[in-house]
Design a protein around this motif. Structure first.
Motif, short mmCIF file in Angstrom:
data_model
loop_
_atom_site.label_atom_id
_atom_site.label_comp_id
_atom_site.label_asym_id
_atom_site.label_seq_id
_atom_site.Cartn_x
_atom_site.Cartn_y
_atom_site.Cartn_z
N ARG A 1 0.85 -1.19 0.00
CA ARG A 1 0.00 0.00 0.00
C ARG A 1 0.89 1.24 0.00
O ARG A 1 1.90 1.28 0.70
CB ARG A 1 -0.92 0.05 1.22
N ILE A 2 0.53 2.21 -0.81
CA ILE A 2 1.13 3.55 -0.71
C ILE A 2 0.17 4.40 0.10
O ILE A 2 -0.98 4.58 -0.29
CB ILE A 2 1.36 4.16 -2.10
N GLN A 3 0.64 4.88 1.23
CA GLN A 3 -0.21 5.70 2.10
C GLN A 3 0.43 7.06 2.29
O GLN A 3 1.64 7.18 2.49
CB GLN A 3 -0.42 5.03 3.45
N ILE A 4 -0.41 8.09 2.25
CA ILE A 4 0.03 9.47 2.45
C ILE A 4 -0.74 10.05 3.63
O ILE A 4 -1.98 10.04 3.63
CB ILE A 4 -0.20 10.32 1.19
N ASP A 5 -0.02 10.53 4.63
CA ASP A 5 -0.61 11.21 5.78
C ASP A 5 -0.15 12.66 5.77
O ASP A 5 1.06 12.94 5.63
CB ASP A 5 -0.16 10.54 7.08
N THR A 6 -1.08 13.57 5.92
CA THR A 6 -0.78 15.01 5.88
C THR A 6 -1.11 15.65 7.22
O THR A 6 -2.15 15.36 7.82
CB THR A 6 -1.57 15.69 4.75
N PHE A 7 -0.22 16.53 7.66
CA PHE A 7 -0.34 17.16 8.96
C PHE A 7 -0.17 18.67 8.82
O PHE A 7 0.50 19.15 7.90
CB PHE A 7 0.72 16.63 9.93
N LYS A 8 -0.75 19.38 9.77
CA LYS A 8 -0.56 20.83 9.84
C LYS A 8 0.25 21.17 11.07
O LYS A 8 0.45 20.35 11.97
CB LYS A 8 -1.91 21.55 9.86
N GLU A 9 0.68 22.41 11.12
CA GLU A 9 1.55 22.89 12.20
C GLU A 9 0.71 23.17 13.44
O GLU A 9 -0.38 23.74 13.37
CB GLU A 9 2.26 24.15 11.73
N ASN A 10 1.23 22.78 14.61
CA ASN A 10 0.54 23.12 15.86
C ASN A 10 1.11 24.40 16.44
O ASN A 10 1.93 25.09 15.81
CB ASN A 10 0.64 21.96 16.85
N GLU A 11 0.69 24.72 17.64
CA GLU A 11 1.14 25.98 18.26
C GLU A 11 2.63 25.99 18.52
O GLU A 11 3.23 27.06 18.58
CB GLU A 11 0.36 26.20 19.57
N TRP B 1 -1.83 6.31 9.57
CA TRP B 1 -0.97 5.18 9.90
C TRP B 1 -0.60 5.23 11.37
O TRP B 1 -0.16 6.25 11.87
CB TRP B 1 0.28 5.20 9.03
N PRO B 2 -0.76 4.13 12.11
CA PRO B 2 -0.48 4.14 13.55
C PRO B 2 0.99 4.10 13.84
O PRO B 2 1.55 3.09 14.26
CB PRO B 2 -1.17 2.87 14.04
N ASP B 3 1.63 5.23 13.61
CA ASP B 3 3.08 5.30 13.78
C ASP B 3 3.40 6.68 14.30
O ASP B 3 2.98 7.68 13.73
CB ASP B 3 3.80 5.04 12.46
N ASN B 4 4.19 6.75 15.38
CA ASN B 4 4.56 8.04 15.96
C ASN B 4 5.90 8.54 15.47
O ASN B 4 6.49 9.43 16.06
CB ASN B 4 4.59 7.94 17.49
N ALA B 5 6.38 7.93 14.39
CA ALA B 5 7.71 8.34 13.91
C ALA B 5 7.72 9.76 13.40
O ALA B 5 8.76 10.40 13.33
CB ALA B 5 8.18 7.39 12.80
N TYR B 6 6.52 10.30 13.03
CA TYR B 6 6.51 11.64 12.47
C TYR B 6 6.57 12.70 13.53
O TYR B 6 6.74 13.88 13.23
CB TYR B 6 5.24 11.84 11.62
N VAL B 7 6.41 12.35 14.80
CA VAL B 7 6.40 13.37 15.85
C VAL B 7 7.81 13.88 16.04
O VAL B 7 8.74 13.12 16.28
CB VAL B 7 5.85 12.80 17.16
N ASN B 8 7.96 15.16 15.97
CA ASN B 8 9.28 15.79 16.11
C ASN B 8 9.32 16.52 17.43
O ASN B 8 8.61 17.49 17.65
CB ASN B 8 9.52 16.77 14.95
#
Length: 503
Positions: A207-217, A277-284
């Protein structure tokens, strides 16, 4: 008997009359003037069902749409998910489209969003063992990635990031108001994750999956906006084209009635909405506002001075690296720093638990198998510290220092009435030339005597009868290895430079 028949006729005529009278009003009740669908829908039974449906203005409208520019298979049944065939290593465009209605998500207007593209397993069974599957693939394909971003072909993407620890993931920023296309390359093939038994096994779907996020405070891109995915299978180069052709030929052989049960083939694949996707790897968690994967911090290392006269010379007064060369006592942290300093950062995670002793125990064949032929040989040579032998070594001594030593020797003889030691100590400096040129020789001489290379106008060699021969590249090339020279300088009358004479 006649009375009974008469009675039956009266009952029958009465029933017919009552039935006709009951139907006489139907035309009036359901006439064009009295009949209305709104009246029917107003019945309680329809009101109850309609109350369970969401209002039209509350229906979910996806803010983004992602389109993969690859054709779908024609051999997929109507109610099944689409399937797209890709060639290994080929660049495919993924168009990132802004699908918002007017007034939707005003907080991202004029701002960037971050999208994470990943290749994952479609089968639930393989999803549970994804880590083990990817580690096995990494071991068989050291140095390769499952998913890459073709940056030269991509348009509108900003700050693309890849993490060596996540071979199936890429991320980047993009502006929804601008044209954005990400060209991706999938390097794994579907049959690599199939248990091999007799050959000819079907490859597993991805599967090719794309997750999009916006900026928080806090300036971190962690607030989820939208996710979509599609099903793919990856073949060896040109294998996807052959598979697509085979599917078309199979469909052409089917009857028209059978074809109605299958979806048509579309030129592009639209990714359908899905859960993130249940993955927290994107959290910076870093305070930086720019997205980046966590990387190992490497101590600043000094670069050897280009004017060095020795291959092992290090500039003075500059911070040194924690470790210059691995030894058995090197710690794990120092080994990680050494790998980054010597351009082996790609394999830092693979050797995350290796100390200096562990790395030095690896044979050449071990490293070639782990890192591939090119990087394996390079890492083996770096571990064994095989320094390059200089092409020419000469020894030089400054004439003023030699004259000073002679005068000190003469004074010592006079004071001791000729009983002093007749041996004088002359200090020579070694010059190592990696390039047999006059420029290289001038640079090394200038570094030894603490002058600028620009101050040396010409270099001469004293020849027979005291003549001065101009030193050129050919003369340097023909100098005898480990020759000794005394250097004297003559002030240039026209400039502030000097002429250097090798005696």
């Amino acid at each position: 008997m006649a009375w009974v028949l008469k009675m039956d006729e009266d009952i029958e005529s009465g029933l017919v009359h009552e039935f006709d009278s009951s139907l006489s009003g139907i035309g009036q009740e359901l006439g064009s003037g009295a009949y209305s669908m709104s009246d029917v829908l107003a019945l309680p039974i329809f009101k109850q069902e309609d109350s369970n449906l969401p209002p039209e203005n509350e229906s979910k409208h996806p803010p983004f749409q992602y389109v993969l520019y690859a054709a779908t298979s024609p051999a997929i049944k109507l109610h099944d998910e689409t399937l797209t065939y890709l060639n290994q290593g080929q660049s495919y465009e993924v168009r990132m489209l802004d699908n918002r209605k007017i007034g939707d998500l005003p907080e991202i207007s004029g701002k960037m969003v971050k999208s994470i593209i990943r290749v994952v397993f479609h089968d639930r069974r393989l999803q549970y063992t994804e880590h083990e599957q990817l580690q096995g693939w990494k071991w068989n394909r050291p140095g390769d990635r499952l998913l890459d971003l073709d940056i030269p072909m991509s348009v509108g993407i900003i700050d693309p990031q890849t993490n060596p620890a996540q071979l199936n993931t890429i991320e980047f920023l993009w502006d929804p108001a601008k044209h954005t296309s990400a060209f991706i390359q999938v390097h794994c093939i579907s049959t690599e994750f199939t248990p091999r038994k007799h050959g000819g096994e079907k490859g597993v779907p991805f599967r090719i999956q794309i997750d999009t996020f916006k900026e928080n405070e806090s300036g971190e891109y962690t607030e989820h906006l939208h996710s979509a995915s599609c099903q793919i299978k990856v073949f060896k180069p040109k294998g996807a084209d052959r598979k697509q052709k085979t599917d078309r030929e199979k469909m052409d052989k089917r009857t028209a009635q059978e074809k109605e049960k299958y979806q048509p083939s579309y030129e592009t694949t639209i990714l359908t909405e899905c859960s993130p996707w249940p993955d927290n790897a994107y959290v910076n968690n870093s305070p930086s506002t720019t997205p980046a994967f966590a990387t190992v911090q490497v101590a600043a290392c000094s670069v050897p001075d280009s004017n060095s006269s020795s291959p092992n010379h290090q500039g003075e007064g500059t911070p040194q690296c924690v470790v210059e060369q691995l030894c058995p006592a090197t710690t794990i942290q120092e080994a990680q720093q050494w790998l980054h300093k010597n351009r082996f950062a790609t394999y830092a995670r693979l050797f995350s638990n290796f100390s200096g002793s562990d790395l030095l125990k690896l044979t050449r064949d071990d490293l070639v198998q782990i890192c591939g032929s090119a990087d394996g040989i390079r890492l083996f040579n770096a571990l064994k510290a095989r320094s390059v032998r200089p092409r020419l070594t000469i020894y030089v001594c400054q004439e003023s220092q030699r004259a000073q030593n002679i005068s000190q020797l003469v004074g010592s003889r006079d004071s001791e009435n000729g009983k002093g030691d007749s041996r004088a100590i002359y200090v020579y400096h070694a010059i190592y030339l990696e390039e047999l040129t006059t420029a290289e020789l001038s640079k090394k001489i200038a570094s030894i005597f603490s002058i600028s290379q620009n101050q040396i106008n010409q270099v001469y060699r004293q020849g027979p009868t005291g003549i001065h021969v101009l030193v050129n590249d050919q003369m340097v090339h023909n100098l005898q290895d480990e020759s000794c020279f005394v250097i004297s300088t003559i002030k240039d009358e026209n400039t502030e430079g000097f002429h250097v004479i090798l005696k």
